[in-house]
Each structure stands twice: as C-alpha cells, then as structure tokens.
Scaffold this motif. Structure first.
Motif, PDB file in Angstrom:
ATOM      1  N   UNK A 217       1.940   7.820  11.194  1.00 47.84           N
ATOM      2  CA  UNK A 217       2.802   7.022  10.941  1.00 47.84           C
ATOM      3  C   UNK A 217       2.571   5.653  11.266  1.00 47.84           C
ATOM      4  N   UNK A 218       1.750   6.161  12.522  1.00 52.48           N
ATOM      5  CA  UNK A 218       1.528   4.835  13.121  1.00 52.48           C
ATOM      6  C   UNK A 218       2.751   4.590  13.524  1.00 52.48           C
ATOM      7  N   UNK A 219       3.393   3.216  13.624  1.00 51.26           N
ATOM      8  CA  UNK A 219       4.585   2.332  14.624  1.00 51.26           C
ATOM      9  C   UNK A 219       6.372   2.902  13.540  1.00 51.26           C
ATOM     10  N   UNK A 220       5.789   3.284  12.602  1.00 46.58           N
ATOM     11  CA  UNK A 220       6.676   4.271  11.716  1.00 46.58           C
ATOM     12  C   UNK A 220       7.933   2.810  10.573  1.00 46.58           C
ATOM     13  N   UNK A 221       6.796   1.142  10.278  1.00 46.73           N
ATOM     14  CA  UNK A 221       7.224   0.298   9.773  1.00 46.73           C
ATOM     15  C   UNK A 221       6.979   0.791   8.242  1.00 46.73           C
ATOM     16  N   UNK A 222       6.277   1.680   8.282  1.00 48.04           N
ATOM     17  CA  UNK A 222       5.651   1.627   6.695  1.00 48.04           C
ATOM     18  C   UNK A 222       6.479   3.049   6.211  1.00 48.04           C
ATOM     19  N   UNK A 223       7.012   4.394   7.221  1.00 48.22           N
ATOM     20  CA  UNK A 223       8.131   5.118   6.353  1.00 48.22           C
ATOM     21  C   UNK A 223       9.561   4.684   6.800  1.00 48.22           C
ATOM     22  N   UNK A 224       9.362   3.243   7.037  1.00 48.38           N
ATOM     23  CA  UNK A 224      11.042   2.545   7.521  1.00 48.38           C
ATOM     24  C   UNK A 224      11.075   2.009   6.143  1.00 48.38           C
ATOM     25  N   UNK A 225      10.109   0.855   5.935  1.00 47.28           N
ATOM     26  CA  UNK A 225       9.898   0.628   4.574  1.00 47.28           C
ATOM     27  C   UNK A 225      10.454   1.452   3.423  1.00 47.28           C
ATOM     28  N   UNK A 226       9.592   2.146   2.978  1.00 48.35           N
ATOM     29  CA  UNK A 226      10.005   3.160   2.120  1.00 48.35           C
ATOM     30  C   UNK A 226      11.904   3.956   1.980  1.00 48.35           C
ATOM     31  N   UNK A 227      11.893   4.008   2.846  1.00 48.45           N
ATOM     32  CA  UNK A 227      13.181   4.005   3.307  1.00 48.45           C
ATOM     33  C   UNK A 227      14.638   3.067   2.615  1.00 48.45           C
TER      34      UNK A 227
ATOM     35  N   UNK B 297       0.893  -1.235  -0.013  1.00 48.73           N
ATOM     36  CA  UNK B 297      -0.081   0.066  -0.395  1.00 48.73           C
ATOM     37  C   UNK B 297       1.119   1.143  -0.141  1.00 48.73           C
ATOM     38  N   UNK B 298       1.660   1.566   0.236  1.00 50.31           N
ATOM     39  CA  UNK B 298       2.807   2.511   0.888  1.00 50.31           C
ATOM     40  C   UNK B 298       3.285   2.362  -0.543  1.00 50.31           C
ATOM     41  N   UNK B 299       4.540   1.548  -0.937  1.00 47.31           N
ATOM     42  CA  UNK B 299       4.969   1.833  -2.251  1.00 47.31           C
ATOM     43  C   UNK B 299       3.768   2.116  -3.456  1.00 47.31           C
ATOM     44  N   UNK B 300       2.254   1.828  -3.012  1.00 45.91           N
ATOM     45  CA  UNK B 300       0.979   2.054  -4.600  1.00 45.91           C
ATOM     46  C   UNK B 300       1.468   3.616  -4.339  1.00 45.91           C
ATOM     47  N   UNK B 301       1.232   4.201  -3.053  1.00 44.71           N
ATOM     48  CA  UNK B 301       1.277   5.722  -2.809  1.00 44.71           C
ATOM     49  C   UNK B 301       2.070   6.452  -3.377  1.00 44.71           C
ATOM     50  N   UNK B 302       3.122   5.911  -3.242  1.00 44.85           N
ATOM     51  CA  UNK B 302       4.576   6.440  -3.670  1.00 44.85           C
ATOM     52  C   UNK B 302       4.599   6.476  -4.740  1.00 44.85           C
ATOM     53  N   UNK B 303       4.482   5.581  -5.653  1.00 43.16           N
ATOM     54  CA  UNK B 303       4.901   5.285  -7.060  1.00 43.16           C
ATOM     55  C   UNK B 303       4.125   5.756  -7.470  1.00 43.16           C
TER      56      UNK B 303
END
Ligand SMILES: C[S@@+](CC[C@H](N)C(=O)[O-])C[C@H]1O[C@@H](n2cnc3c(N)ncnc32)[C@H](O)[C@@H]1O
Length: 316
Positions: free
Chosen positions: A111-121, A86-92
């Motif tokens: 960002x919740x627990x931060x894992x999504x942004x960590x994934x994007x990093x 879902x994060x990748x779909x939003x960024x692409x």
C-alpha cells in the motif's frame, strides 16, 4: 494526491533480480532483496511529500468522469489524479457493485504511504480496510496521517500475509508485485486469505519474461479463477506522457521543491525514468547515460518493462 515522487533514482537494481530471475532464487538472496526493497521505500517514505502515491498512473477520460461522479470535485484538484485513476481502474473491474461494500473487508497488499487505499475509502464504504506494506516507515506514515475507524495500515510481507484463512473479501494489489521474489507464494497467500467467491485485483508492470511466468502460474491450481485480463499499457502511457509534459505534475513538483540546483538538474534528467518515462518512449538523457557509464546509476536503472497489465481473479 500527486505525481509519484521517486525522482531521485531511489529505485534500486534489486528490481532486476526478480524481473529476470528464474524464480528459483535462494532464500538468502530473497532476504537481501526484501531488505533492499524495504530500505529503499523507507527512505522514500521519509522524503515523500504528504498525499503522494507511488505508481505510474493511468488516464482514461471515462474513468476520470466516473470518479468525479462518486467524488464530486475530483477533476478540479490542482494535481493530476492519475495514480488514483489506476486504483479506481483496478477496483471497477471487481464484479461487486461499488455501493455494496458495507460488510466487506478490503486488504491492499503493497500500500505504500496508504494514500491509494485512503482514496478508495472515499469511493466505497467498506466495513474494514487494511493496507499492508513491507516498509515500516511507509506504514508508520500512513497510520499517522490516515488511519481512522475502519482504515488502518500494518507492516508485513506479501508472501506471508498476517491474516486468517478466508478473512478477506477483496485483495487489491497495485504496482507492487514486481518486487516480490516469489510471485507464486504471493498468489497462494492472496487466495488463502480470500473468502470463497472473494476477488483479487492486480495491476503491475511486466517484462515479457515475467508475464510468461505469470501465465504459467495462472495455469496452476492456486485456488484462483482468472476472470479479467487487460493490457492497460496505453492508459498508463497516457498518464506518463501528461505527467512528464512541461505543464505536468512531474515538472510542477520539481519547481515547488526546495532543492539545490544540482539536485534539481539531476532529478530533471534522471527522474523521468523512475516515473515510467522509458516505458512511455522517453530515451535516456545525456546525463543519465553518463551516470550509467560512471557506474553511479545501474546500467539497467529500470527493467525493460514492455506491458502494464490488469488482472482480476475470483477465489474458488
Ligand atoms: C511502487 S510502490 C506502490 C505503492 C502503492 N501501491 C501505490 O500505488 O502508491 C510498491 C510498494 O510495494 C511495497 N512492497 C515491496 N515488496 C513488498 C512485499 N514483499 N510485501 C509487501 N509490500 C511490498 C513497497 O514497500 C512499496 O511501498
């Protein structure tokens, strides 16, 4: 990485406020609403397993392959990866090449627990990445587990962002805005902190009413030009179906949790709704119906979500 873990019904009926509200609510009501939200997510932050994201997920073979091309081995993990998709779909959808982030400031709101942004990093290599969330506990956990040079997390409110005008290149917002009592204030804030030419990427669940309200806001002059609009319901439902299948991560997580038989039984019966089950066509189980009748669960445990949408706007 793994399935969203709010399987004990920690969603509160406060979701009903903003999804059915006429948006003119009084500030006292909004204050209570935000307090309830942060308390609920503080509790979830304490209970959640490491590596957990809190969204309904997204699944598309092509997107999964694109992630795997950038992060080799992504498809081999022992978890579903749908929340990351879902994060990748939003960024692409943001019209910036994924290799062109070296001088960029990316802010995630909610960002919740931060894992999504960590994934994007791991997908992009931005100069600065900051995650902001209302829940202090979630932010504390995110900082303790994930912060490092160029990546940090701050406590704050989406409707009052603690950043200067024009400081940010990309604002990311994943399944969080349905919690905000004043969507207009948030959009103004996102526009304010963005540099001219910067981008706002947003995904969220929508009721018919909330979507009509967003359309009204999009017609206003908020300093944003809306450049992408997609109904991604079927991709989100595909992820929910896989998650809730007998071999899916929802039941796998339940099997692995050290909880008592009653808790497990409850989570099995009630939990699917919290991970988007009703949106994907699952109906209330007998236990859920009974708990609603007894008043243990709110009668409208989840709001009547009828679409899941992705938008990208450019700061004018
Ligand atoms: C469903 S979770 C999604 C979290 C994360 N984006 C993810 O996908 O894992 C919604 C998040 O929005 C946050 N939130 C709710 N209201 C907020 C507000 N007014 N300002 C900032 N964050 C907020 C909650 O604390 C929660 O962490």
């Amino acid at each position: 990485m793994g399935a969203r873990e709010d399987m004990y019904g920690l969603f509160t009926s406060v979701n009903e406020i903003n999804l059915t509200d006429d948006q003119s609510g009084q500030s006292a009501k909004e204050g209570v609403h935000k307090k309830n939200i942060s308390t609920s997510y503080d509790l979830q932050a304490r209970m959640s397993k490491k590596g957990i994201l809190w969204n309904w997920g997204y699944h598309d073979e092509q997107v999964a392959k694109e992630i795997n091309a950038r992060i080799p081995g992504f498809l081999d993990y022992d978890t579903d990866g749908f929340s990351e998709e879902l994060y990748f779909a939003a960024l692409r959808e943001v019209p910036i090449d994924l290799d062109d982030y070296a001088d960029k400031f990316v802010l995630e709101v909610g960002c919740g627990l931060g894992e999504g942004l960590n994934f994007l990093s791991r997908v992009i290599h931005a100069k600065t990445m900051v995650g902001l969330d209302l829940s202090e506990q979630a932010v504390n956990r995110a900082n303790a587990a994930l912060s490092r040079a160029g990546l940090r997390y701050v406590q704050g409110d989406a409707e009052n962002l603690p950043f200067e005008d024009g400081e940010v290149d990309v604002v990311v917002n994943i399944e969080s805005a349905h919690n905000y009592p004043r969507l207009e204030k948030f959009l103004q804030e996102a526009a304010r902190v963005l540099k001219p030419g910067g981008f706002f990427t947003h995904v969220d669940l929508y009721t018919t009413q909330r979507h009509a309200f967003l359309k009204e806001l999009q017609a206003k002059d908020l300093g944003l030009e809306w450049v992408v609009e997609r109904d991604i319901s079927s991709k989100v439902q595909a992820a929910i179906h896989q998650r809730l299948s007998p071999d899916g991560s929802f039941h796998k997580a339940l099997r692995e949790q050290r909880v008592g038989a009653i808790q497990r039984h409850m989570a099995k019966r009630v939990g699917p709704e919290a991970v988007g089950g009703s949106f994907a066509g699952y109906t209330d189980s007998g236990s859920t119906k009974l708990l609603k009748k007894m008043g243990v669960l709110p009668s409208q445990f989840m709001p009547p979500v009828d679409s899941y949408r992705l938008y990208v706007a450019k700061k004018i």
